[in-house]
Design a protein around this motif. Structure first.
Motif, PDB file in Angstrom:
ATOM      1  N   PHE A 201       0.987  -1.050  -0.122  1.00 61.36           N
ATOM      2  CA  PHE A 201       0.095   0.091   0.257  1.00 61.36           C
ATOM      3  C   PHE A 201       0.822   1.053   0.076  1.00 61.36           C
ATOM      4  O   PHE A 201       0.427   2.515  -0.182  1.00 61.36           O
ATOM      5  N   PHE A 202       2.107   1.049   0.315  1.00 59.66           N
ATOM      6  CA  PHE A 202       2.980   2.379   0.293  1.00 59.66           C
ATOM      7  C   PHE A 202       4.212   2.050  -0.417  1.00 59.66           C
ATOM      8  O   PHE A 202       5.198   2.619  -0.225  1.00 59.66           O
ATOM      9  N   GLU A 203       4.085   1.344  -1.551  1.00 60.45           N
ATOM     10  CA  GLU A 203       5.085   1.092  -2.637  1.00 60.45           C
ATOM     11  C   GLU A 203       5.841   2.414  -3.094  1.00 60.45           C
ATOM     12  O   GLU A 203       4.903   3.342  -3.459  1.00 60.45           O
ATOM     13  N   GLY A 204       7.004   2.395  -3.015  1.00 57.00           N
ATOM     14  CA  GLY A 204       7.553   3.634  -3.484  1.00 57.00           C
ATOM     15  C   GLY A 204       8.150   4.470  -2.269  1.00 57.00           C
ATOM     16  O   GLY A 204       8.835   5.818  -2.558  1.00 57.00           O
ATOM     17  N   PHE A 205       7.267   4.368  -1.119  1.00 61.50           N
ATOM     18  CA  PHE A 205       7.713   5.132   0.002  1.00 61.50           C
ATOM     19  C   PHE A 205       8.252   4.382   1.082  1.00 61.50           C
ATOM     20  O   PHE A 205       8.882   5.024   2.002  1.00 61.50           O
ATOM     21  N   VAL A 206       8.188   3.066   1.365  1.00 68.14           N
ATOM     22  CA  VAL A 206       8.538   2.353   2.309  1.00 68.14           C
ATOM     23  C   VAL A 206       9.431   1.407   1.763  1.00 68.14           C
ATOM     24  O   VAL A 206       9.602   0.790   0.534  1.00 68.14           O
ATOM     25  N   ASP A 207      10.755   1.114   2.421  1.00 69.63           N
ATOM     26  CA  ASP A 207      11.630   0.190   2.075  1.00 69.63           C
ATOM     27  C   ASP A 207      11.182  -1.421   2.932  1.00 69.63           C
ATOM     28  O   ASP A 207      11.206  -1.431   4.023  1.00 69.63           O
ATOM     29  N   LYS A 208      10.813  -1.957   1.832  1.00 72.68           N
ATOM     30  CA  LYS A 208      10.208  -3.483   2.286  1.00 72.68           C
ATOM     31  C   LYS A 208      10.907  -4.170   2.966  1.00 72.68           C
ATOM     32  O   LYS A 208      10.650  -4.749   4.242  1.00 72.68           O
ATOM     33  N   ASP A 209      12.251  -4.196   2.759  1.00 72.69           N
ATOM     34  CA  ASP A 209      13.257  -5.120   3.255  1.00 72.69           C
ATOM     35  C   ASP A 209      13.522  -4.566   4.880  1.00 72.69           C
ATOM     36  O   ASP A 209      13.708  -5.476   5.748  1.00 72.69           O
ATOM     37  N   LEU A 210      13.633  -3.139   4.719  1.00 74.71           N
ATOM     38  CA  LEU A 210      14.080  -2.747   6.160  1.00 74.71           C
ATOM     39  C   LEU A 210      12.662  -2.720   6.905  1.00 74.71           C
ATOM     40  O   LEU A 210      12.934  -3.167   8.320  1.00 74.71           O
TER      41      LEU A 210
END
Length: 347
Positions: A201-210
């Protein structure tokens, strides 16, 4: 009906007592076939009676549920958290479950040495499906694309035998939520899966790995914060003196030092997630969340813990009640749907 048999003598467990209270009018002591009960005690504390003397407030458990209780009478030494007790029991609509300990008590460590009590421990000890949760943890670690973060997680959860053993057994708290063997693993994996789902939902704004890495790491300090080998689930000296956040930072720093050229920015951001995940100073965090990953983890961490507290309350509340007792983590009692209560799952 679930009963425990010890050398030919039968005892009922807490979940059967609560079921009886939920489905019929009960009165007197030992109202299930005149059989005494067997319980695991935790959170034992002394209280003063209004007319003098003391009684004990405690939490009694079996593997399914827990319930606040009062112990009015006992023989010998005062019972302690982490002891298995055989007791007469009664139930009052206003005061709840009351126990009279007239048949002795034994510590869990002693019970583990007796073959005749192994089955008893299996019925009384609250625990989760650790093996399946470990597989899910491995899957989550494998989703990490950043090599440094993946290596960090593998060092923490699979590279240190002592830490791994503690992490897979530790509760997530001594009260409120996930108070069971493997509770910390369960809480961490659930939170990581929630973060995994919300990341899109926050793709491009959140670092999924982190985000996933931080969710798995946020509570690692709890492995040294609670006594669970004796099943008292009480806080250790280390937990009381330092808190799981400080302990967690030490563990994180130690693991990072084993990785060559670990990015300084990742170290700072992961440290921030750990120190800020409680959200407010009055809740135990020295700083509030200041990155999107930290904001998400704080809010989902609280959501997952509160949901677990509600679900456990649902299991522990007799069916004749629409409102629970006060839940400290929620700051309120909660409404329990009759339909939901009638459909409680027998785990």
């Amino acid at each position: 009906m679930k009963m425990v048999d010890i050398k030919g003598k039968k005892y009922v467990v807490l979940s059967e007592i609560v079921d009886a209270v939920s489905t019929e009018s009960v009165e007197g002591k030992n109202f299930i076939n005149n059989l005494p009960g067997i319980f695991l005690l935790t959170n034992v504390s002394k209280r003063n009676k209004k007319n003098g003397g003391i009684y004990l407030s405690c939490l009694v458990r079996d593997k399914k549920i827990s319930m606040d209780s009062r112990i009015w009478d006992w023989k010998g030494d005062i019972p302690e958290s982490g002891q298995i007790v055989v007791a007469d029991y009664s139930y009052d609509q206003n005061f709840g479950l009351a126990l009279n300990l007239v048949r002795g008590k034994i510590s869990v460590s002693e019970a583990l040495k007796r073959e005749d009590l192994i089955d008893v421990l299996d019925v009384l000890i609250p625990k989760v499906d650790v093996e399946n949760l470990k597989k899910e943890l491995e899957r989550l670690v494998d989703t990490i694309s950043n090599d440094k973060l993946k290596k960090l997680l593998r060092i923490l959860f699979f590279g240190d035998e002592e830490f791994s053993k503690l992490f897979f057994k530790s509760p997530a708290a001594s009260t409120n939520h996930h108070v069971r063997i493997g509770g910390l693993l369960e809480h961490s994996v659930r939170l990581a899966k929630m973060c995994e789902a919300i990341a899109e939902f926050f793709e491009g704004f959140v670092d999924k790995d982190l985000l996933i890495s931080g969710s798995l790491i946020h509570d690692i300090g709890k492995v040294y914060s609670y006594n669970f080998e004796d099943l008292s689930f009480e806080m250790t000296n280390e937990g009381l003196l330092e808190d799981h956040i400080v302990i967690g930072i030490k563990l994180l720093t130690k693991a990072i030092q084993k990785i060559d050229e670990f990015p300084k920015e990742f170290e700072e951001l992961l440290t921030h997630i750990v120190v800020s995940h409680h959200g407010l100073k009055e809740w135990g965090s020295p700083v509030p969340p200041k990155t999107l990953e930290a904001i998400i983890i704080h809010n989902l961490d609280r959501l997952e813990a509160q949901a677990d507290a509600y679900i456990e309350t649902l299991k522990n509340t007799p069916n004749d009640r629409s409102w629970s007792s006060y839940i400290p983590m929620l700051g309120s009692s909660v409404f329990i749907s009759r339909k939901l209560n009638d459909e409680k799952i027998d785990e």
